[in-house]
Scaffold this motif. Sequence first.
Motif, short mmCIF file in Angstrom:
data_model
loop_
_atom_site.label_atom_id
_atom_site.label_comp_id
_atom_site.label_asym_id
_atom_site.label_seq_id
_atom_site.Cartn_x
_atom_site.Cartn_y
_atom_site.Cartn_z
N ASP A 263 -70.14 -53.69 -34.12
CA ASP A 263 -68.76 -54.01 -33.73
C ASP A 263 -67.92 -52.76 -33.43
OD1 ASP A 263 -68.17 -53.03 -36.26
OD2 ASP A 263 -67.48 -54.95 -37.05
N GLY A 264 -68.53 -51.58 -33.53
CA GLY A 264 -67.87 -50.35 -33.13
C GLY A 264 -66.81 -49.82 -34.06
N ASP A 265 -66.81 -50.26 -35.33
CA ASP A 265 -65.78 -49.79 -36.26
C ASP A 265 -66.18 -48.55 -37.05
OD1 ASP A 265 -67.57 -50.81 -38.12
OD2 ASP A 265 -66.13 -52.17 -39.06
N GLY A 266 -67.40 -48.05 -36.82
CA GLY A 266 -67.87 -46.85 -37.51
C GLY A 266 -68.67 -47.12 -38.76
N ASP A 267 -68.70 -48.37 -39.22
CA ASP A 267 -69.48 -48.75 -40.40
C ASP A 267 -70.66 -49.62 -39.99
OD1 ASP A 267 -67.71 -47.47 -42.14
OD2 ASP A 267 -66.48 -49.27 -42.39
N ALA A 268 -71.75 -49.49 -40.73
CA ALA A 268 -72.94 -50.29 -40.44
C ALA A 268 -72.66 -51.77 -40.68
CB ALA A 268 -74.11 -49.83 -41.30
N ASP A 269 -73.12 -52.60 -39.75
CA ASP A 269 -73.05 -54.06 -39.89
C ASP A 269 -74.41 -54.62 -40.28
OD1 ASP A 269 -70.37 -54.11 -38.73
OD2 ASP A 269 -71.40 -53.69 -36.85
N HIS A 270 -75.45 -53.93 -39.86
CA HIS A 270 -76.83 -54.32 -40.16
C HIS A 270 -77.54 -53.10 -40.71
CE1 HIS A 270 -76.49 -58.11 -37.92
NE2 HIS A 270 -75.74 -57.41 -37.08
N LEU A 271 -78.35 -53.32 -41.73
CA LEU A 271 -79.06 -52.21 -42.36
C LEU A 271 -80.44 -52.71 -42.76
CD1 LEU A 271 -77.32 -49.76 -44.61
CD2 LEU A 271 -79.50 -50.65 -45.38
N THR A 272 -81.47 -51.94 -42.41
CA THR A 272 -82.83 -52.27 -42.79
C THR A 272 -83.44 -51.06 -43.49
OG1 THR A 272 -83.10 -53.75 -40.90
CG2 THR A 272 -85.11 -52.99 -41.96
N THR A 273 -84.11 -51.30 -44.60
CA THR A 273 -84.82 -50.23 -45.32
C THR A 273 -86.31 -50.53 -45.30
OG1 THR A 273 -84.61 -51.34 -47.47
CG2 THR A 273 -82.86 -49.79 -46.85
N ILE A 274 -87.11 -49.49 -45.09
CA ILE A 274 -88.56 -49.62 -45.11
C ILE A 274 -89.09 -48.51 -46.01
CG2 ILE A 274 -90.69 -49.70 -43.76
CD1 ILE A 274 -88.78 -50.21 -41.29
N SER A 275 -89.63 -48.88 -47.15
CA SER A 275 -90.12 -47.92 -48.13
C SER A 275 -91.52 -47.45 -47.79
CB SER A 275 -90.12 -48.54 -49.53
OG SER A 275 -88.81 -48.87 -49.92
N ASP A 276 -91.89 -46.31 -48.37
CA ASP A 276 -93.23 -45.75 -48.15
C ASP A 276 -94.33 -46.73 -48.51
OD1 ASP A 276 -92.10 -43.39 -47.32
OD2 ASP A 276 -92.49 -42.32 -49.19
N ASP A 277 -94.10 -47.62 -49.48
CA ASP A 277 -95.12 -48.57 -49.89
C ASP A 277 -95.16 -49.83 -49.02
OD1 ASP A 277 -92.85 -49.97 -50.67
OD2 ASP A 277 -93.36 -50.00 -52.81
N GLY A 278 -94.32 -49.88 -47.96
CA GLY A 278 -94.31 -51.02 -47.04
C GLY A 278 -93.28 -52.08 -47.37
N ALA A 279 -92.59 -51.96 -48.49
CA ALA A 279 -91.55 -52.94 -48.82
C ALA A 279 -90.36 -52.74 -47.88
CB ALA A 279 -91.10 -52.77 -50.27
N TYR A 280 -89.80 -53.85 -47.39
CA TYR A 280 -88.64 -53.75 -46.51
C TYR A 280 -87.59 -54.75 -46.94
CZ TYR A 280 -90.28 -58.00 -44.22
OH TYR A 280 -90.68 -59.29 -43.97
N ALA A 281 -86.36 -54.47 -46.55
CA ALA A 281 -85.25 -55.40 -46.79
C ALA A 281 -84.26 -55.23 -45.65
CB ALA A 281 -84.57 -55.10 -48.12
N ALA A 282 -83.66 -56.34 -45.22
CA ALA A 282 -82.65 -56.33 -44.17
C ALA A 282 -81.36 -56.92 -44.74
CB ALA A 282 -83.11 -57.15 -42.97
N TRP A 283 -80.23 -56.31 -44.37
CA TRP A 283 -78.93 -56.69 -44.90
C TRP A 283 -77.90 -56.80 -43.78
CZ3 TRP A 283 -78.24 -57.07 -50.28
CH2 TRP A 283 -79.30 -56.59 -51.05
N GLU A 284 -76.90 -57.67 -43.96
CA GLU A 284 -75.76 -57.78 -43.06
C GLU A 284 -74.48 -57.59 -43.87
OE1 GLU A 284 -75.68 -61.41 -40.83
OE2 GLU A 284 -77.49 -60.90 -39.73
N PHE A 285 -73.52 -56.87 -43.27
CA PHE A 285 -72.25 -56.59 -43.93
C PHE A 285 -71.22 -57.63 -43.53
CE2 PHE A 285 -68.18 -54.23 -44.23
CZ PHE A 285 -68.27 -53.81 -45.54
N HIS A 286 -70.48 -58.14 -44.50
CA HIS A 286 -69.44 -59.14 -44.25
C HIS A 286 -68.17 -58.74 -44.99
CE1 HIS A 286 -72.31 -62.02 -42.52
NE2 HIS A 286 -73.13 -61.61 -43.46
N ARG A 287 -67.03 -59.01 -44.38
CA ARG A 287 -65.75 -58.81 -45.05
C ARG A 287 -65.01 -60.14 -44.98
NH1 ARG A 287 -63.47 -54.24 -46.58
NH2 ARG A 287 -64.69 -52.96 -45.16
N GLY A 288 -64.68 -60.69 -46.14
CA GLY A 288 -64.01 -61.98 -46.22
C GLY A 288 -62.56 -61.90 -45.80
N PRO A 289 -61.91 -63.05 -45.63
CA PRO A 289 -60.49 -63.09 -45.26
C PRO A 289 -59.60 -62.36 -46.27
CG PRO A 289 -61.45 -65.30 -45.19
CD PRO A 289 -62.49 -64.37 -45.75
#
Length: 103
Positions: free
Chosen positions: A60-86
């Motif tokens: 969204d161009g605000d300078g902060d990550a909206d989507h983040l994915t981590t991939i560890s050396d052992d192959g474990a991964y996780a995906a995240w989305e950032f939300h800001r409530g009203p």
Amino acid sequence: MATAESFLVPDVPHFELDTFGEDSGAVALTDPTHDIDGDGLLDTQTFESGNALVVASDMDGDGDADHLTTISDDGAYAAWEFHRGPDGVARWEQTDDGTLGNG
């Protein structure tokens, strides 16, 4: 072949893989180097944190990550989305996780 080293940049966001979770605050991108959505604007940064590669995108161009994915050396991964409530409260929602492996 692309390696983690070919995507690293010297100025990386403040991010702690071991403590990252739903209540973590915003992750400010310090030096986006990739245009993931093809709109001509740099929106994604890759960097290492501990034993993991992190791919963070600001769609969204605000300078902060909206989507983040981590991939560890052992192959474990996780995906995240950032939300800001009203009410202004920020939170991360995990959208995927698993282990990369031979399929």
